[in-house]
Design a protein around this motif. Sequence first.
Motif, PDB file in Angstrom:
ATOM      1  N   ASP A  47      46.002  17.564  29.722  1.00  0.00           N
ATOM      2  CA  ASP A  47      45.503  16.424  29.267  1.00  0.00           C
ATOM      3  C   ASP A  47      44.997  15.464  30.212  1.00  0.00           C
ATOM      4  N   ILE A  48      44.575  15.855  31.111  1.00  0.00           N
ATOM      5  CA  ILE A  48      44.257  14.723  32.340  1.00  0.00           C
ATOM      6  C   ILE A  48      42.747  14.740  32.579  1.00  0.00           C
ATOM      7  N   ALA A  49      42.245  13.555  32.815  1.00  0.00           N
ATOM      8  CA  ALA A  49      40.766  13.278  33.373  1.00  0.00           C
ATOM      9  C   ALA A  49      40.716  12.036  34.528  1.00  0.00           C
ATOM     10  N   VAL A  50      39.868  12.070  35.468  1.00  0.00           N
ATOM     11  CA  VAL A  50      39.745  11.033  36.434  1.00  0.00           C
ATOM     12  C   VAL A  50      38.513  10.533  36.506  1.00  0.00           C
ATOM     13  N   ILE A  53      37.464  -7.607  42.327  1.00  0.00           N
ATOM     14  CA  ILE A  53      38.515  -7.641  41.159  1.00  0.00           C
ATOM     15  C   ILE A  53      39.949  -7.278  41.995  1.00  0.00           C
ATOM     16  N   PHE A  54      40.843  -7.498  41.122  1.00  0.00           N
ATOM     17  CA  PHE A  54      42.524  -7.284  41.884  1.00  0.00           C
ATOM     18  C   PHE A  54      42.876  -6.187  41.056  1.00  0.00           C
ATOM     19  N   ILE A  55      43.049  -5.043  41.989  1.00  0.00           N
ATOM     20  CA  ILE A  55      43.871  -3.826  41.514  1.00  0.00           C
ATOM     21  C   ILE A  55      44.833  -3.297  42.734  1.00  0.00           C
ATOM     22  N   GLN A  56      45.845  -2.536  42.205  1.00  0.00           N
ATOM     23  CA  GLN A  56      46.788  -1.922  43.128  1.00  0.00           C
ATOM     24  C   GLN A  56      46.975  -0.504  42.972  1.00  0.00           C
ATOM     25  N   PRO A  57      46.222   0.368  43.507  1.00  0.00           N
ATOM     26  CA  PRO A  57      46.261   1.603  43.380  1.00  0.00           C
ATOM     27  C   PRO A  57      47.498   1.992  43.915  1.00  0.00           C
ATOM     28  N   PHE A  58      48.224   3.212  43.778  1.00  0.00           N
ATOM     29  CA  PHE A  58      49.355   4.004  44.555  1.00  0.00           C
ATOM     30  C   PHE A  58      48.807   5.271  44.934  1.00  0.00           C
ATOM     31  N   ASP A  59      49.512   5.745  45.814  1.00  0.00           N
ATOM     32  CA  ASP A  59      48.996   7.222  46.443  1.00  0.00           C
ATOM     33  C   ASP A  59      49.751   8.130  46.400  1.00  0.00           C
ATOM     34  N   GLN A  60      49.533   9.413  46.863  1.00  0.00           N
ATOM     35  CA  GLN A  60      50.069  10.594  46.446  1.00  0.00           C
ATOM     36  C   GLN A  60      51.713  10.600  47.260  1.00  0.00           C
ATOM     37  N   LYS A  72      52.973  16.343  34.109  1.00  0.00           N
ATOM     38  CA  LYS A  72      53.397  16.063  35.162  1.00  0.00           C
ATOM     39  C   LYS A  72      52.569  15.517  36.605  1.00  0.00           C
ATOM     40  N   SER A  73      52.882  14.761  37.150  1.00  0.00           N
ATOM     41  CA  SER A  73      52.071  14.224  38.332  1.00  0.00           C
ATOM     42  C   SER A  73      51.388  14.988  39.184  1.00  0.00           C
ATOM     43  N   LYS A  74      52.018  16.322  39.206  1.00  0.00           N
ATOM     44  CA  LYS A  74      51.181  17.504  39.973  1.00  0.00           C
ATOM     45  C   LYS A  74      49.841  17.574  39.385  1.00  0.00           C
ATOM     46  N   ALA A  75      49.713  17.496  38.198  1.00  0.00           N
ATOM     47  CA  ALA A  75      48.354  17.877  37.415  1.00  0.00           C
ATOM     48  C   ALA A  75      47.304  16.913  38.106  1.00  0.00           C
ATOM     49  N   VAL A  76      47.763  15.584  38.290  1.00  0.00           N
ATOM     50  CA  VAL A  76      46.907  14.421  38.865  1.00  0.00           C
ATOM     51  C   VAL A  76      46.299  15.114  40.154  1.00  0.00           C
ATOM     52  N   LYS A  77      47.351  15.280  40.936  1.00  0.00           N
ATOM     53  CA  LYS A  77      47.158  15.656  42.419  1.00  0.00           C
ATOM     54  C   LYS A  77      46.048  16.828  42.500  1.00  0.00           C
ATOM     55  N   GLU A  78      46.521  17.979  41.636  1.00  0.00           N
ATOM     56  CA  GLU A  78      45.539  19.229  41.608  1.00  0.00           C
ATOM     57  C   GLU A  78      44.203  18.963  41.120  1.00  0.00           C
ATOM     58  N   LEU A  79      43.953  17.998  40.033  1.00  0.00           N
ATOM     59  CA  LEU A  79      42.733  17.831  39.640  1.00  0.00           C
ATOM     60  C   LEU A  79      41.830  16.909  40.741  1.00  0.00           C
TER      61      LEU A  79
END
Length: 281
Positions: A98-101, A118-125, A262-269
């Motif tokens: 259940d992940i979409a980007v 705009i002010f956003i602060q992404p984080f990385d892998q 799990k976070s690995k699914a975000v990286k996979e996608l």
Amino acid sequence: MEIPTSLFEKLLFNTVRIEATLKDGSQISGTGFFFDYTIEEQHFYFLVTNKHVIENTDQANLVFNLQVNGKPALGKTFCLNITDFETAWFPHPKKNIDIAVMKFAPVLNFLDEKGIQIFIQPFDQSLIPSEKVINEEIDAVEDIIFIGYPKSIYDKKNLIPIVRKGITATPFSVDFEGEPIFLIDGSIFPGSSGSPVFLYDRGSYSPKGKVLIAGSRIFFLGVVTSCYIINGNNQIESVDVPIKTEPIIITSQLINLGGVIKSKAVKELIEYILKKEGVEI
């Protein structure tokens, strides 16, 4: 407000509340967060949430703090309206994940052309724990935090989300019931769909029962997707975190357990999308 310096302070500007209209006209809300997939010096920016947050949506509003001289201008906001919202997303190809980007660099470029910062602060892998860390450092029970907009509660004046705390209810190292999820003991409410979940230790920690270490650590563990309820038949079941904003008749009871992809699914996608576009990873 000054420029955020601590990682925990930066996380307050990592999420955005998704306020969308479904094709039937009803209103929904959920949480999205910003992810920066970095390859050497190249940055690929994405907005991440659940599939069930964006499915059947027509249009949506995303509201951001403006940026002035590199700082968040609290109280000064910009509302971005996106039409055909669902089509802007890439869902995970596996039905059970259940992940979409959404690619966010085009949005940033569009705003920049209009002189809007705009002010956003992404984080990385780098915050995703490696297999070595999972096996050697992350224990069966760990403290966690998750960030979002439960029941539409947040600091509306300053546009700051709500940070909540809990623990892992099942080991992160184990796929719960064979799926790439784990459970957390934490209060999950409508609006929490898509909330990022982090392992969180501040001041000191003990990696899997080893010698106590002075300092802090944080890992991105996953994305809130479901909650557990006792239904009208007194049966426990897992359901997608509710997203509709209209009042509903309560026929079930939350039991303080949530499912987290799990976070690995975000990286996979993200890697799946970039590889299809010819990006070398």
